[in-house]
Design a protein around this motif. Structure first.
Motif, PDB file in Angstrom:
ATOM      1  N   THR A  42       3.718  -4.168  -1.824  1.00  0.00           N
ATOM      2  CA  THR A  42       5.029  -4.136  -2.486  1.00  0.00           C
ATOM      3  C   THR A  42       6.070  -4.868  -1.640  1.00  0.00           C
ATOM      4  O   THR A  42       6.884  -5.642  -2.147  1.00  0.00           O
ATOM      5  CB  THR A  42       5.494  -2.677  -2.678  1.00  0.00           C
ATOM      6  N   ILE A  43       6.034  -4.610  -0.322  1.00  0.00           N
ATOM      7  CA  ILE A  43       7.028  -5.228   0.568  1.00  0.00           C
ATOM      8  C   ILE A  43       6.846  -6.748   0.577  1.00  0.00           C
ATOM      9  O   ILE A  43       7.814  -7.499   0.409  1.00  0.00           O
ATOM     10  CB  ILE A  43       6.895  -4.655   2.004  1.00  0.00           C
ATOM     11  N   VAL A  44       5.600  -7.190   0.737  1.00  0.00           N
ATOM     12  CA  VAL A  44       5.358  -8.645   0.787  1.00  0.00           C
ATOM     13  C   VAL A  44       5.798  -9.291  -0.539  1.00  0.00           C
ATOM     14  O   VAL A  44       6.460 -10.334  -0.545  1.00  0.00           O
ATOM     15  CB  VAL A  44       3.873  -8.936   1.082  1.00  0.00           C
ATOM     16  N   GLU A  45       5.459  -8.634  -1.653  1.00  0.00           N
ATOM     17  CA  GLU A  45       5.837  -9.224  -2.947  1.00  0.00           C
ATOM     18  C   GLU A  45       7.350  -9.239  -3.139  1.00  0.00           C
ATOM     19  O   GLU A  45       7.902 -10.165  -3.716  1.00  0.00           O
ATOM     20  CB  GLU A  45       5.120  -8.501  -4.094  1.00  0.00           C
ATOM     21  N   ALA A  46       8.019  -8.206  -2.606  1.00  0.00           N
ATOM     22  CA  ALA A  46       9.489  -8.194  -2.692  1.00  0.00           C
ATOM     23  C   ALA A  46      10.085  -9.329  -1.869  1.00  0.00           C
ATOM     24  O   ALA A  46      11.228  -9.727  -2.070  1.00  0.00           O
ATOM     25  CB  ALA A  46      10.031  -6.856  -2.212  1.00  0.00           C
ATOM     26  N   HIS A  47       9.301  -9.869  -0.929  1.00  0.00           N
ATOM     27  CA  HIS A  47       9.746 -11.016  -0.131  1.00  0.00           C
ATOM     28  C   HIS A  47       9.295 -12.331  -0.750  1.00  0.00           C
ATOM     29  O   HIS A  47       9.399 -13.381  -0.119  1.00  0.00           O
ATOM     30  CB  HIS A  47       9.186 -10.922   1.292  1.00  0.00           C
ATOM     31  N   GLY A  48       8.719 -12.252  -1.953  1.00  0.00           N
ATOM     32  CA  GLY A  48       8.283 -13.478  -2.634  1.00  0.00           C
ATOM     33  C   GLY A  48       6.947 -13.984  -2.122  1.00  0.00           C
ATOM     34  O   GLY A  48       6.582 -15.138  -2.352  1.00  0.00           O
ATOM     35  N   GLY A  49       6.193 -13.132  -1.430  1.00  0.00           N
ATOM     36  CA  GLY A  49       4.891 -13.571  -0.908  1.00  0.00           C
ATOM     37  C   GLY A  49       3.734 -12.857  -1.580  1.00  0.00           C
ATOM     38  O   GLY A  49       3.924 -12.157  -2.581  1.00  0.00           O
ATOM     39  N   ARG A  50       2.518 -13.045  -1.048  1.00  0.00           N
ATOM     40  CA  ARG A  50       1.324 -12.388  -1.580  1.00  0.00           C
ATOM     41  C   ARG A  50       0.565 -11.778  -0.417  1.00  0.00           C
ATOM     42  O   ARG A  50       0.622 -12.302   0.699  1.00  0.00           O
ATOM     43  CB  ARG A  50       0.402 -13.421  -2.263  1.00  0.00           C
ATOM     44  N   LEU A  51      -0.145 -10.684  -0.691  1.00  0.00           N
ATOM     45  CA  LEU A  51      -0.989 -10.061   0.341  1.00  0.00           C
ATOM     46  C   LEU A  51      -2.357  -9.848  -0.271  1.00  0.00           C
ATOM     47  O   LEU A  51      -2.455  -9.253  -1.348  1.00  0.00           O
ATOM     48  CB  LEU A  51      -0.370  -8.717   0.768  1.00  0.00           C
ATOM     49  N   TRP A  52      -3.401 -10.357   0.377  1.00  0.00           N
ATOM     50  CA  TRP A  52      -4.728 -10.218  -0.198  1.00  0.00           C
ATOM     51  C   TRP A  52      -5.783 -10.110   0.895  1.00  0.00           C
ATOM     52  O   TRP A  52      -5.493 -10.354   2.067  1.00  0.00           O
ATOM     53  CB  TRP A  52      -5.023 -11.380  -1.135  1.00  0.00           C
ATOM     54  N   ILE A  53      -7.001  -9.721   0.450  1.00  0.00           N
ATOM     55  CA  ILE A  53      -8.115  -9.645   1.396  1.00  0.00           C
ATOM     56  C   ILE A  53      -8.900 -10.934   1.239  1.00  0.00           C
ATOM     57  O   ILE A  53      -9.226 -11.324   0.118  1.00  0.00           O
ATOM     58  CB  ILE A  53      -9.034  -8.453   1.061  1.00  0.00           C
TER      59      ILE A  53
ATOM     60  N   LEU B  83      12.000 -15.905   6.030  1.00  0.00           N
ATOM     61  CA  LEU B  83      13.115 -15.127   5.515  1.00  0.00           C
ATOM     62  C   LEU B  83      12.620 -13.726   5.191  1.00  0.00           C
ATOM     63  O   LEU B  83      11.647 -13.573   4.437  1.00  0.00           O
ATOM     64  CB  LEU B  83      13.659 -15.798   4.241  1.00  0.00           C
ATOM     65  N   GLY B  84      13.257 -12.720   5.804  1.00  0.00           N
ATOM     66  CA  GLY B  84      12.768 -11.376   5.481  1.00  0.00           C
ATOM     67  C   GLY B  84      13.538 -10.295   6.209  1.00  0.00           C
ATOM     68  O   GLY B  84      14.488 -10.551   6.936  1.00  0.00           O
ATOM     69  N   ASP B  85      13.079  -9.073   5.966  1.00  0.00           N
ATOM     70  CA  ASP B  85      13.682  -7.918   6.616  1.00  0.00           C
ATOM     71  C   ASP B  85      12.799  -7.527   7.805  1.00  0.00           C
ATOM     72  O   ASP B  85      11.590  -7.325   7.652  1.00  0.00           O
ATOM     73  CB  ASP B  85      13.748  -6.764   5.604  1.00  0.00           C
ATOM     74  N   ARG B  86      13.416  -7.438   8.967  1.00  0.00           N
ATOM     75  CA  ARG B  86      12.629  -7.269  10.198  1.00  0.00           C
ATOM     76  C   ARG B  86      11.808  -5.978  10.194  1.00  0.00           C
ATOM     77  O   ARG B  86      10.616  -5.991  10.501  1.00  0.00           O
ATOM     78  CB  ARG B  86      13.581  -7.306  11.390  1.00  0.00           C
ATOM     79  N   VAL B  87      12.468  -4.873   9.817  1.00  0.00           N
ATOM     80  CA  VAL B  87      11.761  -3.584   9.859  1.00  0.00           C
ATOM     81  C   VAL B  87      10.632  -3.555   8.837  1.00  0.00           C
ATOM     82  O   VAL B  87       9.505  -3.153   9.135  1.00  0.00           O
ATOM     83  CB  VAL B  87      12.754  -2.421   9.616  1.00  0.00           C
ATOM     84  N   HIS B  88      10.915  -4.033   7.624  1.00  0.00           N
ATOM     85  CA  HIS B  88       9.896  -3.962   6.574  1.00  0.00           C
ATOM     86  C   HIS B  88       8.699  -4.856   6.886  1.00  0.00           C
ATOM     87  O   HIS B  88       7.555  -4.473   6.651  1.00  0.00           O
ATOM     88  CB  HIS B  88      10.507  -4.339   5.226  1.00  0.00           C
ATOM     89  N   LEU B  89       8.985  -6.053   7.427  1.00  0.00           N
ATOM     90  CA  LEU B  89       7.859  -6.938   7.731  1.00  0.00           C
ATOM     91  C   LEU B  89       7.066  -6.410   8.929  1.00  0.00           C
ATOM     92  O   LEU B  89       5.846  -6.520   8.965  1.00  0.00           O
ATOM     93  CB  LEU B  89       8.347  -8.369   7.971  1.00  0.00           C
ATOM     94  N   SER B  90       7.769  -5.772   9.881  1.00  0.00           N
ATOM     95  CA  SER B  90       7.032  -5.143  10.988  1.00  0.00           C
ATOM     96  C   SER B  90       6.128  -4.058  10.430  1.00  0.00           C
ATOM     97  O   SER B  90       5.005  -3.862  10.894  1.00  0.00           O
ATOM     98  CB  SER B  90       7.978  -4.459  11.981  1.00  0.00           C
ATOM     99  N   GLN B  91       6.632  -3.356   9.416  1.00  0.00           N
ATOM    100  CA  GLN B  91       5.853  -2.275   8.817  1.00  0.00           C
ATOM    101  C   GLN B  91       4.534  -2.817   8.255  1.00  0.00           C
ATOM    102  O   GLN B  91       3.478  -2.209   8.434  1.00  0.00           O
ATOM    103  CB  GLN B  91       6.680  -1.619   7.704  1.00  0.00           C
ATOM    104  N   VAL B  92       4.616  -3.983   7.597  1.00  0.00           N
ATOM    105  CA  VAL B  92       3.405  -4.576   7.013  1.00  0.00           C
ATOM    106  C   VAL B  92       2.408  -4.898   8.129  1.00  0.00           C
ATOM    107  O   VAL B  92       1.233  -4.505   8.080  1.00  0.00           O
ATOM    108  CB  VAL B  92       3.759  -5.872   6.238  1.00  0.00           C
ATOM    109  N   LEU B  93       2.912  -5.594   9.134  1.00  0.00           N
ATOM    110  CA  LEU B  93       2.033  -6.015  10.225  1.00  0.00           C
ATOM    111  C   LEU B  93       1.464  -4.797  10.951  1.00  0.00           C
ATOM    112  O   LEU B  93       0.286  -4.760  11.319  1.00  0.00           O
ATOM    113  CB  LEU B  93       2.869  -6.887  11.180  1.00  0.00           C
TER     114      LEU B  93
END
Ligand code: ADP
Length: 481
Positions: free
Chosen positions: A452-463, A368-378
């Motif tokens: 910020t985008i990943v967290e707004a999608h209820g997820g986490r981003l880490w190294i 579940l997410g926003d296509r443009v924003h998630l593409s931005q992350v990737l």
């Protein structure tokens, strides 16, 4: 009439308490709302007990109600001082604690000594008429004079605390501080002062009237809910503004990343256009021949068509990606997301001799997410990886996009792994801070925004923690649709 009025006020208090309690449940850090909720409960409790007092048939019954009145009064005072503490944030802690200890001692003594903290005995009742209803008030009673002094001191400390806290807030300056300070002074201090004077006149028998805390508790509650409501609206407005700014920043960052890819993308566009020009020349020559070969012409047109689609595809993706865009959550196929981004980085990666590979679990659930924003992350992660592997020899520039489902958590986990120089442990948090960059032309917003985008999608981003010489792995989770 008194019964109706008191019940009505009690109902209003409970309704306001419910609203404030709900506000606190939504935002647990907002303790001021919790205190208003408790004040509402105290006001309603007070109202109920005051009705009991006014309807008492005997002095004995009156004494029991009188003793229980102390409980909501205690709760109300605690709620008021703690509200001022959390709302104005300028109170002196030692004063606050002195009040809490004194009022706690009073309630303990109240339930130890018969009939209550305030009285040695309540001997007779008197009937009087209030708003057209016959009610009971104290006729003759013996107050505990010295204890009453203690209560009075605690009340003056409450007043001093509130005034001091408001004054300190006022001195901080700014319209916001002044408004808050004024709200506490007018909404709490003034009615409290009138009530203290009134209650003592009743206890010492100067006034023959019912004891009541309901009205001032409720009055304070209404004023404070109004003041808090204004704050909440202002906060919401600021949040929306911030959201708008973040949206603009995200767009600026997307345009900036596209800028970094511009030369490779231009190259990608020139290829189909040049091929089309050559094909058109070939078609014209064929047409000018004596016997044009229709099969050949059809093949040429197919080529032109394919190249045209290729160019339009890239331009469409670029346009979608760089447009101003409000978040639109929808179920997304992970493979589509990856293909969107690959179309944009593919030429940059081959320019830099980076080998892109996919390791995707087949049959991934949708996210579940926003296509443009998630593409931005990737895209941010991939562009960073391409930059990272540039420092490695030509045959050691590998980037892998991984995706797998984590059914237990209802998530899909994506990762971008590269064979670049990796990230030292001491920078693992730094790189996510805004404006942190080690690149001469970097903006340092890519990872900050991505998180910020990943967290707004209820997820986490880490190294992922790993030996630095093994490269870097950025991993993020997305919720299943
Ligand atoms: P920018 O790319 O504009 O510098 P980012 O927020 O995307 O901003 O990245 C911040 C910094 O994190 C980069 O400057 C770089 O030092 C580091 N970094 C990001 N990704 C990687 C990676 N894959 N390998 C090594 N360092 C990285």
């Amino acid at each position: 009439m008194v019964t109706i009025l008191w019940s009505l006020c009690g109902t209003v208090a409970i309704a306001l308490a419910a609203v404030c309690g709900w506000l606190w449940l939504v935002e647990r850090r907002d303790r001021a709302s919790l205190m208003l909720c408790l004040l509402g409960v105290a006001a309603a409790g007070s109202g109920f007990i005051e009705l009991g007092l006014m309807h008492s048939a005997t002095a004995e019954e009156f004494s029991i109600w009188q003793r229980w009145l102390m409980a909501p009064v205690f709760l109300g005072f605690m709620a008021v001082v703690l509200f001022a503490h959390y709302y104005l944030e300028t109170g002196r802690l030692w004063l606050l604690w002195t009040i809490i200890v004194m009022r706690s001692a009073m309630i303990v003594l109240n339930f130890i000594f018969h009939p209550s903290f305030n009285f040695v005995s309540i001997d007779t009742l008197r009937q009087m008429s209030l708003l057209g209803e016959q009610i009971s008030v104290i006729g003759t009673a013996v107050p505990r004079t010295y204890w009453q002094m203690f209560a009075l001191v605690s009340l003056f400390l409450v007043m001093a605390y509130l005034i001091d806290t408001a004054a300190r807030r006022w001195r901080k300056g700014g319209p916001d501080s002044r408004r808050k300070a004024l709200a506490v002074l007018l909404g709490i201090v003034l009615p409290l002062f009138s009530t203290i004077v009134y209650a003592h006149l009743v206890v010492f028998g100067v006034l023959r009237a019912p004891l009541s805390n309901l009205l001032w508790f409720l009055g304070a509650l209404v004023v404070m809910v109004y003041a808090l409501g204004r704050d909440i609206i202002a906060k919401r407005r600021a949040q929306l503004e911030l959201l708008g700014l973040r949206e603009q920043l995200a767009q600026a960052e997307r345009v900036s990343v596209l800028g970094q890819l511009a030369s490779a993308l231009a190259h990608e566009l020139i290829q189909p256009l040049t091929a089309t020009a050559a094909n058109v020349d070939a078609a014209r020559m064929e047409l000018e021949s004596e016997k044009p070969d229709l099969k050949e012409l059809r093949a040429i047109l197919d080529d032109v068509n394919r190249d045209d689609h290729r160019a339009v595809d890239i331009l469409t993706r670029m346009r979608q990606f760089s447009r101003r865009h409000a978040i639109e959550m929808q179920p997304l196929v992970v493979e589509d997301l990856v293909q969107d981004v690959l179309a944009l980085v593919h030429s940059e990666a081959s320019d830099k001799h980076a080998v892109l590979a996919l390791a995707m679990q087949p049959g991934l659930p949708r996210v579940l997410g926003d296509r443009v924003h998630l593409s931005q992350v990737l895209l941010n992660l991939l562009v960073n990886s391409i930059h990272a592997v540039e420092s490695r020899p030509l045959d050691a520039r590998g980037i892998v996009i991984e995706a797998r489902a984590n059914d237990a958590k209802g998530e899909v986990e994506l990762a971008v792994r590269d064979s670049g120089p990796g990230i030292p442990d001491n920078l693992a948090d730094e790189v996510f801070k805004p404006f942190f960059t080690t690149k001469s032309n970097g903006m340092g917003m890519g990872l900050a925004l991505s998180r910020t985008i990943v967290e707004a999608h209820g997820g986490r981003l880490w190294i992922e923690r790993m030996a630095q010489q093994d490269g870097a792995v950025f991993r993020f989770t997305l919720k299943r649709a």
